[in-house]
Design a protein around this motif. Structure first.
Motif, PDB file in Angstrom:
ATOM      1  N   UNK A   1      17.602 -12.880  -0.497  1.00  0.00           N
ATOM      2  CA  UNK A   1      16.467 -13.088   0.406  1.00  0.00           C
ATOM      3  C   UNK A   1      16.086 -11.839   1.187  1.00  0.00           C
ATOM      4  N   UNK A   2      16.932 -10.828   1.191  1.00  0.00           N
ATOM      5  CA  UNK A   2      16.627  -9.567   1.846  1.00  0.00           C
ATOM      6  C   UNK A   2      16.952  -8.440   0.875  1.00  0.00           C
ATOM      7  N   UNK A   3      15.931  -7.680   0.500  1.00  0.00           N
ATOM      8  CA  UNK A   3      16.092  -6.637  -0.511  1.00  0.00           C
ATOM      9  C   UNK A   3      15.505  -5.329   0.000  1.00  0.00           C
ATOM     10  N   UNK A   4      16.159  -4.228  -0.324  1.00  0.00           N
ATOM     11  CA  UNK A   4      15.675  -2.884  -0.019  1.00  0.00           C
ATOM     12  C   UNK A   4      15.949  -2.022  -1.248  1.00  0.00           C
ATOM     13  N   UNK A   5      14.930  -1.326  -1.717  1.00  0.00           N
ATOM     14  CA  UNK A   5      15.118  -0.432  -2.858  1.00  0.00           C
ATOM     15  C   UNK A   5      14.033   0.627  -2.869  1.00  0.00           C
ATOM     16  N   UNK A   6      14.262   1.684  -3.639  1.00  0.00           N
ATOM     17  CA  UNK A   6      13.301   2.780  -3.747  1.00  0.00           C
ATOM     18  C   UNK A   6      12.601   2.674  -5.088  1.00  0.00           C
ATOM     19  N   UNK A   7      11.284   2.809  -5.046  1.00  0.00           N
ATOM     20  CA  UNK A   7      10.483   2.771  -6.273  1.00  0.00           C
ATOM     21  C   UNK A   7       9.396   3.840  -6.167  1.00  0.00           C
ATOM     22  N   UNK A   8       9.219   4.603  -7.246  1.00  0.00           N
ATOM     23  CA  UNK A   8       8.155   5.601  -7.274  1.00  0.00           C
ATOM     24  C   UNK A   8       6.818   4.912  -7.492  1.00  0.00           C
TER      25      UNK A   8
ATOM     26  N   UNK B   1       0.862  -1.179   0.000  1.00  0.00           N
ATOM     27  CA  UNK B   1       0.000   0.000   0.000  1.00  0.00           C
ATOM     28  C   UNK B   1       0.900   1.231   0.000  1.00  0.00           C
ATOM     29  N   UNK B   2       0.730   2.107  -0.998  1.00  0.00           N
ATOM     30  CA  UNK B   2       1.540   3.315  -1.095  1.00  0.00           C
ATOM     31  C   UNK B   2       1.269   4.218   0.101  1.00  0.00           C
ATOM     32  N   UNK B   3       2.337   4.672   0.745  1.00  0.00           N
ATOM     33  CA  UNK B   3       2.207   5.587   1.886  1.00  0.00           C
ATOM     34  C   UNK B   3       1.690   6.957   1.459  1.00  0.00           C
ATOM     35  N   UNK B   4       1.870   7.304   0.198  1.00  0.00           N
ATOM     36  CA  UNK B   4       1.453   8.613  -0.282  1.00  0.00           C
ATOM     37  C   UNK B   4      -0.015   8.707  -0.640  1.00  0.00           C
ATOM     38  N   UNK B   5      -0.515   7.719  -1.411  1.00  0.00           N
ATOM     39  CA  UNK B   5      -1.889   7.821  -1.920  1.00  0.00           C
ATOM     40  C   UNK B   5      -2.818   6.714  -1.438  1.00  0.00           C
TER      41      UNK B   5
END
Length: 60
Positions: A26-33, A8-12
């Motif tokens: 097995x552990x991933x972190x990334x930024x996506x618009x 769920x997008x925190x913005x909209x």
């Protein structure tokens, strides 16, 4: 094995479907618009031993 997950997008507040790349570890972190509101989300993915993904997000 799971090849998609949702967050769920925190913005909209929209539910967003994302592909799960099992080859990225097995552990991933990334930024996506967000494809709806274009606000960036930090996406965290943890994949368990059965290949099931636990996904959560936070604002960048």
């Amino acid at each position: 094995m799971q090849d998609e997950a949702t967050y769920i997008c925190d913005g909209c507040g929209e539910e967003i479907v994302i592909p799960i790349d099992l080859s990225a570890g097995v552990s991933q972190d990334y930024v996506e618009d967000c494809p709806v509101c274009c606000r960036p989300n930090v996406i965290h993915v943890d994949i368990d031993a059965d290949g099931m993904a636990n996904v959560w997000t936070e604002r960048e």
